[in-house]
Design an enzyme around this catalytic site. Sequence first.
Site, PDB file in Angstrom:
ATOM      1  CE1 TYR A 475      17.932 -14.778  12.282  1.00  0.00           C
ATOM      2  CE2 TYR A 475      17.721 -17.115  11.782  1.00  0.00           C
ATOM      3  CZ  TYR A 475      17.848 -15.813  11.355  1.00  0.00           C
ATOM      4  OH  TYR A 475      17.878 -15.528  10.010  1.00  0.00           O
ATOM      5  CB  SER A 555      17.358 -10.836  10.329  1.00  0.00           C
ATOM      6  OG  SER A 555      17.181 -11.072   8.956  1.00  0.00           O
ATOM      7  CG  ASP A 639      18.163  -4.210   5.810  1.00  0.00           C
ATOM      8  OD1 ASP A 639      18.480  -4.990   4.892  1.00  0.00           O
ATOM      9  OD2 ASP A 639      17.878  -4.594   6.951  1.00  0.00           O
ATOM     10  CG  HIS A 674      20.173  -7.378   7.108  1.00  0.00           C
ATOM     11  ND1 HIS A 674      18.862  -7.100   7.423  1.00  0.00           N
ATOM     12  CD2 HIS A 674      20.369  -8.681   7.473  1.00  0.00           C
ATOM     13  CE1 HIS A 674      18.283  -8.173   7.934  1.00  0.00           C
ATOM     14  NE2 HIS A 674      19.184  -9.146   7.991  1.00  0.00           N
TER      15      HIS A 674
END
Length: 705
Positions: A475, A555, A639, A674
């Site tokens: 991430y 993301s 999203d 999302h």
Amino acid sequence: MKKIILIMVLSASIVSFGQSQKGSPIKYLTTKKGAVVDVYFDTKVADPYRWLEDDKSAETASWVKAQNEVTYDYLSKIPFRDALKARMEKLWNYEKIGAPTKEGNYTYYYKNNGLQNQSVMYRKDAKGIETVFLDPNTFSKKGTTSLGGVDFSKDGSKVAYSISEGGSDWRKVILMDAESRKILEDTLVDVKFSGISWRGNEGFYYSSYDKPKGSELSAKTDQHKLYFHKLGTPQKEDVVVFGLNQKRRYVGGSVTEDNRFLVITAANSTYGNELYIQDLTKPNAPIITIVDNFDSDNNIIENEGEKLFIDTDLNAPNKRIVTVDVNNPKPENWKDFIPESENVLSTTTGGGYFFANYMKDAISVIKQYDYSGKLVREIQLPGVGTAGGFSGKKEEKTVYYSFTNYTTPGSIFAFEPKVGKSEVYQKPKVDFKGEDYVSTQVFYASKDGTKIPMVITHKKGLKLNGKNPTILYGYGGFNISLTPWFSISNAIWMENGGVFAVANLRGGGEYGKKWHDAGIKMQKQNVFDDFIAAAEYLIAKKYTSSDFLAIRGGSNGGLLVGATMTQRPDLMKVALPEVGVMDMLRYHTFTSGAGWAFDYGTSQDSKEMFEYIKGYSPVNNVKKGTHYPATMVTTGDHDDRVVPAHSFKFAAELQEKQTGNNPVLIRIDVNAGHGAGKSVAAIIQESADIQAFTLFSMGFSALPK
């Protein structure tokens, strides 16, 4: 920055061909191109797929449909796709029960019988009789409407709960009498990025933006307001408490447990907030400023009368808890209650105690303190992993916490803080033998020599021969920490001989503010370097090789995958960017994207920042004639956080410029956002598709043993 947009001219649609792993042709429509050009600091940047940003366009909808037809046709021909889905359904099919909470005369908790699309909220009365309280599975036929926050009035007699339709961040709030379950008044609409916090029994606070002009899914929203809704009055009469005269992108309000104070936080980005407080016991009391800048993260977590307990990283990169008198609350009067330590701190309260959750190399260590700041005990956890919870009302005699790691399904424990007794409350019965697997934490050197932790999990007895299918996950942003968690999808990956590796990259929060700051703005390349170095470590140690390595992230992690695969396309066989931020030159122009500027900076900040961002922006760095890995981009058409245009444009660029036989597909969930609130059926199908695509792209014609 001077910006020029030329009129878009759409080219004719043509058909292009690639090759699947087994040599059969892949047929997908070449995306139409326009002549849009932006000028940033005298540099022209073409944006040929700008038209895909229009989510209300019939042409965009047709493109989505055509891309999905190609993708699902390809996936349907993978021989073991159905077997993966069947195994996932079987493993997923176990009862899941959440920790209970007491509200009024009832005890409430969530339960899922195994494959229900949404978990159901139940309650028990004093006699232990169980009834369904809220069943989100009845909210919509396809399970695409989910239950969000649920908050009860002070006496538990009334409840306000939010719902999301199609995964959207825009919510509706419904008010109900808790006893009779009758709806009390009209539904509140257009609520976004909001909690619900009651003031006694008279009403509650919530936050939202004015509904944007144009598309509610992609139009910019940047002035958040805190409202008070008085029970029995129409929403149009709700009073703006904060944000009318102060333009802030994120505003939140919560009432202290004793109902005495309203706490307000206000921010313009994802890091740093102002802090305010209002005394609710005094009519028309002023809102008092505690912190008047955005240089630190601050929140009031508890009060004891007029004594406030504040969680902060002001002058404490790893966080500390301070106390201050509400009548003189400025930072110069703060006193340490739980001082900063070498490990990152997060704190909860419950049962009359504070619980300090320290993160030591991304692993939980829990310490219990009383209200004088005295250490009561370090709580012995059931293993090495992630613990969470330890929260509840002050008078509760039992608090609950969860524990999990990569080989242990999440269990809930009941803890009696006065005596330190802990026992299992709910342990799931999962058809997975965690004792047959091993997790190892390693520390590897990134490009600049920084040591980065990574946890590698796999079956015991794994042969280090470079041929193990491996997923590397990361991430690296927004101060978010990746701590060990159990996943049915990952369990099945490992059952089939796969390796699952998680790298704790800079930009995250694993080592506090300094670790976060080392991966933002002009340091963002550190994050990609950390990820690349993780892949190189796995290859060097023969866990895998480039032919059997997949990289995955969602993301901000989708950006990570997009940047890594465009910088080092030779390094991996498969790339799996999910709901990624792919157009870094324009991300801040959509919905709440401008609030991410603390991490990213924007293309408008300066010529230097523009050039730096353009240097890694995935959409802007796909090069013709390059052999990119087999790629499946995933997103949701609803999203409204990371708008799907990011993924649309990236997929279009890859499909146009890919050289070689590796497929480039985009899988677009319809009526999905999302990720929050996605139905179990949709999660299972997506997980099966991702693993099937990954293994098939690595050359497997059957599931590996």
